[in-house]
Write a protein that holds these residues in place. Structure first.
Motif, mmCIF file in Angstrom:
data_model
loop_
_atom_site.group_PDB
_atom_site.id
_atom_site.type_symbol
_atom_site.label_atom_id
_atom_site.label_comp_id
_atom_site.label_asym_id
_atom_site.label_seq_id
_atom_site.Cartn_x
_atom_site.Cartn_y
_atom_site.Cartn_z
ATOM 1 N N LEU A 61 10.625 -25.418 -48.441
ATOM 2 C CA LEU A 61 11.818 -24.813 -47.859
ATOM 3 C C LEU A 61 11.735 -23.305 -48.062
ATOM 4 C CD1 LEU A 61 14.530 -27.308 -49.174
ATOM 5 C CD2 LEU A 61 12.965 -27.548 -47.233
ATOM 6 N N ALA A 62 11.408 -22.591 -47.005
ATOM 7 C CA ALA A 62 11.088 -21.170 -47.101
ATOM 8 C C ALA A 62 12.155 -20.329 -46.413
ATOM 9 C CB ALA A 62 9.719 -20.909 -46.467
ATOM 10 N N VAL A 63 12.920 -19.579 -47.184
ATOM 11 C CA VAL A 63 13.917 -18.677 -46.609
ATOM 12 C C VAL A 63 13.223 -17.371 -46.249
ATOM 13 C CG1 VAL A 63 16.050 -17.411 -47.009
ATOM 14 C CG2 VAL A 63 15.805 -19.747 -47.885
ATOM 15 N N HIS A 64 13.182 -17.065 -44.964
ATOM 16 C CA HIS A 64 12.497 -15.859 -44.492
ATOM 17 C C HIS A 64 13.188 -14.608 -45.013
ATOM 18 C CE1 HIS A 64 11.046 -13.294 -40.824
ATOM 19 N NE2 HIS A 64 10.297 -13.103 -41.887
ATOM 20 N N VAL A 65 14.477 -14.467 -44.696
ATOM 21 C CA VAL A 65 15.302 -13.382 -45.238
ATOM 22 C C VAL A 65 16.485 -14.004 -45.954
ATOM 23 C CG1 VAL A 65 16.907 -11.524 -44.667
ATOM 24 C CG2 VAL A 65 14.649 -11.594 -43.593
ATOM 25 N N ASP A 66 16.606 -13.721 -47.246
ATOM 26 C CA ASP A 66 17.772 -14.200 -47.982
ATOM 27 C C ASP A 66 18.867 -13.152 -47.862
ATOM 28 O OD1 ASP A 66 19.647 -14.903 -50.181
ATOM 29 O OD2 ASP A 66 18.147 -16.472 -50.523
ATOM 30 N N THR A 67 19.958 -13.516 -47.215
ATOM 31 C CA THR A 67 21.021 -12.562 -46.921
ATOM 32 C C THR A 67 21.662 -11.998 -48.178
ATOM 33 O OG1 THR A 67 21.527 -14.202 -45.219
ATOM 34 C CG2 THR A 67 22.869 -12.225 -45.257
ATOM 35 N N SER A 68 21.631 -12.729 -49.269
ATOM 36 C CA SER A 68 22.278 -12.266 -50.490
ATOM 37 C C SER A 68 21.498 -11.145 -51.157
ATOM 38 C CB SER A 68 22.459 -13.429 -51.470
ATOM 39 O OG SER A 68 21.202 -13.916 -51.910
ATOM 40 N N SER A 69 20.188 -11.264 -51.179
ATOM 41 C CA SER A 69 19.346 -10.306 -51.894
ATOM 42 C C SER A 69 18.694 -9.288 -50.974
ATOM 43 C CB SER A 69 18.237 -11.052 -52.649
ATOM 44 O OG SER A 69 17.384 -11.736 -51.737
ATOM 45 N N SER A 70 18.667 -9.561 -49.674
ATOM 46 C CA SER A 70 18.003 -8.786 -48.614
ATOM 47 C C SER A 70 16.484 -8.793 -48.739
ATOM 48 C CB SER A 70 18.537 -7.347 -48.515
ATOM 49 O OG SER A 70 18.134 -6.515 -49.577
ATOM 50 N N ILE A 71 15.944 -9.761 -49.457
ATOM 51 C CA ILE A 71 14.490 -9.896 -49.582
ATOM 52 C C ILE A 71 13.937 -10.577 -48.327
ATOM 53 C CG2 ILE A 71 12.643 -11.114 -50.826
ATOM 54 C CD1 ILE A 71 14.338 -10.727 -53.373
ATOM 55 N N ARG A 72 12.864 -10.004 -47.802
ATOM 56 C CA ARG A 72 12.138 -10.613 -46.680
ATOM 57 C C ARG A 72 10.822 -11.162 -47.217
ATOM 58 N NH1 ARG A 72 8.675 -7.865 -43.024
ATOM 59 N NH2 ARG A 72 9.583 -5.909 -43.775
ATOM 60 N N ASN A 73 10.672 -12.470 -47.132
ATOM 61 C CA ASN A 73 9.482 -13.129 -47.662
ATOM 62 C C ASN A 73 8.401 -13.291 -46.591
ATOM 63 O OD1 ASN A 73 10.000 -13.839 -50.518
ATOM 64 N ND2 ASN A 73 11.780 -14.910 -49.664
ATOM 65 N N ASP A 74 7.180 -13.471 -47.054
ATOM 66 C CA ASP A 74 6.000 -13.484 -46.193
ATOM 67 C C ASP A 74 5.693 -14.919 -45.754
ATOM 68 O OD1 ASP A 74 3.555 -13.153 -44.954
ATOM 69 O OD2 ASP A 74 2.796 -11.731 -46.438
ATOM 70 N N ILE A 75 6.226 -15.301 -44.602
ATOM 71 C CA ILE A 75 6.016 -16.654 -44.087
ATOM 72 C C ILE A 75 4.557 -16.891 -43.687
ATOM 73 C CG2 ILE A 75 6.672 -18.311 -42.304
ATOM 74 C CD1 ILE A 75 8.918 -17.891 -44.254
ATOM 75 N N PRO A 76 3.890 -15.975 -42.974
ATOM 76 C CA PRO A 76 2.484 -16.216 -42.630
ATOM 77 C C PRO A 76 1.593 -16.424 -43.851
ATOM 78 C CG PRO A 76 3.361 -14.440 -41.290
ATOM 79 C CD PRO A 76 4.396 -14.736 -42.337
ATOM 80 N N ALA A 77 1.854 -15.688 -44.931
ATOM 81 C CA ALA A 77 1.044 -15.855 -46.141
ATOM 82 C C ALA A 77 1.258 -17.239 -46.753
ATOM 83 C CB ALA A 77 1.384 -14.766 -47.154
ATOM 84 N N LEU A 78 2.468 -17.760 -46.650
ATOM 85 C CA LEU A 78 2.728 -19.102 -47.159
ATOM 86 C C LEU A 78 1.989 -20.145 -46.319
ATOM 87 C CD1 LEU A 78 4.146 -20.961 -49.115
ATOM 88 C CD2 LEU A 78 6.230 -20.780 -47.731
ATOM 89 N N ARG A 79 1.968 -19.943 -44.996
ATOM 90 C CA ARG A 79 1.179 -20.839 -44.140
ATOM 91 C C ARG A 79 -0.301 -20.790 -44.517
ATOM 92 N NH1 ARG A 79 2.135 -25.117 -41.708
ATOM 93 N NH2 ARG A 79 0.551 -25.658 -43.239
ATOM 94 N N ASP A 80 -0.805 -19.576 -44.744
ATOM 95 C CA ASP A 80 -2.217 -19.432 -45.124
ATOM 96 C C ASP A 80 -2.512 -20.165 -46.428
ATOM 97 O OD1 ASP A 80 -2.650 -17.901 -42.863
ATOM 98 O OD2 ASP A 80 -2.576 -15.986 -43.928
#
Length: 398
Positions: free
Chosen positions: A143-162
């Motif tokens: 379960l991958a949250v791309h952008v968490d609205t609370s923290s404003s962190i943008r996570n790296d979805i392509p890297a998780l796929r890799d």
């Protein structure tokens, strides 16, 4: 300041990270009598509507529409691919990753949660270790949250796929793009995302109440293996209906569909690449202003590294619990509503700036100037030249 003259009359500016500013053309499209739900234009508009939704998500696969907020789409997605007792992995970098994990637990899943705090993106070494330990492939989804609205962190979805591919792990990659769709770059098929959830009230610029689950063939194969899926959450009839009512398992959200149609026309008229570039440039202006203010020692940007910051929302904190005081001043005296702090221990210190959806340069500069006014009125220490620096970012387009 004693008894300041309120300057809050006139049109208010809602600068929270969703619901976002609604375009007038969307509201006008919704302001109409209810249509016939058995034949006519509403039925005829659905093929193009679903096609354009998939275009925004950058997928050639399928979408199911739900009369629900983002929390509803969490459960809808999970209900189609996760059975009671299944294990899911939830890397968390903010409040909403915890929320999706709790939703999974609520339908009977076992959750492996890795908490990276509220100011740091995922640590892929820790995620890799957890996946390697799962040699039996009991983990059915991440379960991958791309952008968490609370923290404003943008996570790296392509890297998780890799990473999943490198480890040859078959878990579904499920992405929460509720805050990021039509704001931050997201490409479902190119990034190898199996399931994506989102809602209409942020980058899609439509009043809250409709959510979407996009899914590919791998996720559909998992759905076919499920022992049971509730009739309401089942994405199968919604994505391939024999009759119109099956799109929604009942009466359609008619006014929302007209508003969504208008919003999609705006999105496709501007072009998704331009939308991403606009959000990126406006975010840079916000960041440079905040960085100048932070030189005064009172304000801090929640996410240090710009590459991990969302282009849709910026989370901030002020020392001595002054975030709430600043928000109150901006709303009561200037007509600007800033976002509250969510998921933070020092929530009175924290606040958030929404810069998503139907926003432009003058709106962002007005927001920043209003914040500077509030900081001046409240004697909050700050560095100088913040608004000018933001203006230069927009002027130079760099």
């Amino acid at each position: 300041m004693k008894n300041p003259i309120s300057l809050a009359q006139g049109r208010e500016y809602l600068a929270i990270p969703g619901p976002s500013v609604m375009p007038d053309v969307v509201l006008q499209a919704m302001h109409r009598a209810s249509p016939n739900i058995y034949e006519g234009e509403l039925i005829d508009m659905m093929p193009d509507l679903t096609r354009d939704l998939c275009g925004v998500a950058r997928t050639d696969h399928q979408v199911a529409i739900y009369i629900a907020n983002g929390h509803g789409t969490w459960e809808a997605a999970l209900s189609n691919v996760i059975a009671p007792g299944d294990i899911v992995l939830a890397p968390a970098s903010g409040l909403f990753a915890h929320g999706w994990a709790e939703m999974a637990a609520g339908i009977g899943a076992q959750v492996k949660l890795i908490d990276f705090g509220t100011s740091s993106p995922w640590d892929f070494d820790q995620i890799a270790e957890t996946l390697r330990e799962d040699s039996a492939h009991d983990i059915k989804a991440v379960l991958a949250v791309h952008v968490d609205t609370s923290s404003s962190i943008r996570n790296d979805i392509p890297a998780l796929r890799d990473l999943l591919d490198e480890l040859d792990h078959p878990a579904l990659l499920m992405a929460d793009c509720i805050a990021s769709l039509c704001c931050d770059r997201f490409e479902m098929d190119a990034w190898g995302v199996d399931v994506m959830v989102t809602a209409c009230q942020k980058g899609l610029m439509t009043p809250a109440g409709v959510g979407f689950v996009f899914f590919n063939d791998k996720a559909q194969a998992r759905r076919a293996q499920m022992p049971r899926v509730s009739k309401y959450w089942d994405w199968q009839p919604r994505s391939n209906p024999d009759q119109f009512y099956q799109f929604f398992n009942g009466t359609a959200p008619t006014q929302h569909l007209y508003g969504l149609r208008a919003a999609l026309d705006l999105i496709h008229g501007e072009g998704i690449e331009h939308i991403w570039a606009r959000h990126r440039q406006l975010a840079k202006a916000v960041w440079v202003a905040c960085e100048r203010w932070s030189e005064g020692g009172a304000l801090q940007i929640n996410v240090d590294e710009p590459t991990h910051r969302s282009h849709a929302v910026t989370a901030l904190r002020l020392t001595e619990g002054r975030g709430t005081a600043l928000r109150n001043y901006c709303k009561d005296q200037l007509g600007l509503t800033l976002g509250i702090g969510l998921g933070m221990e020092d929530k009175e210190s924290c606040f958030r700036l929404g810069h998503m959806g139907h926003v432009n340069g003058q709106m962002i500069l007005a927001m920043l100037a209003s914040i500077e006014t509030g900081m001046a009125a409240l004697d909050i220490p700050r560095g100088s030249g913040a608004v000018e620096a933001a203006a230069l970012v927009l002027a130079k387009q760099s």
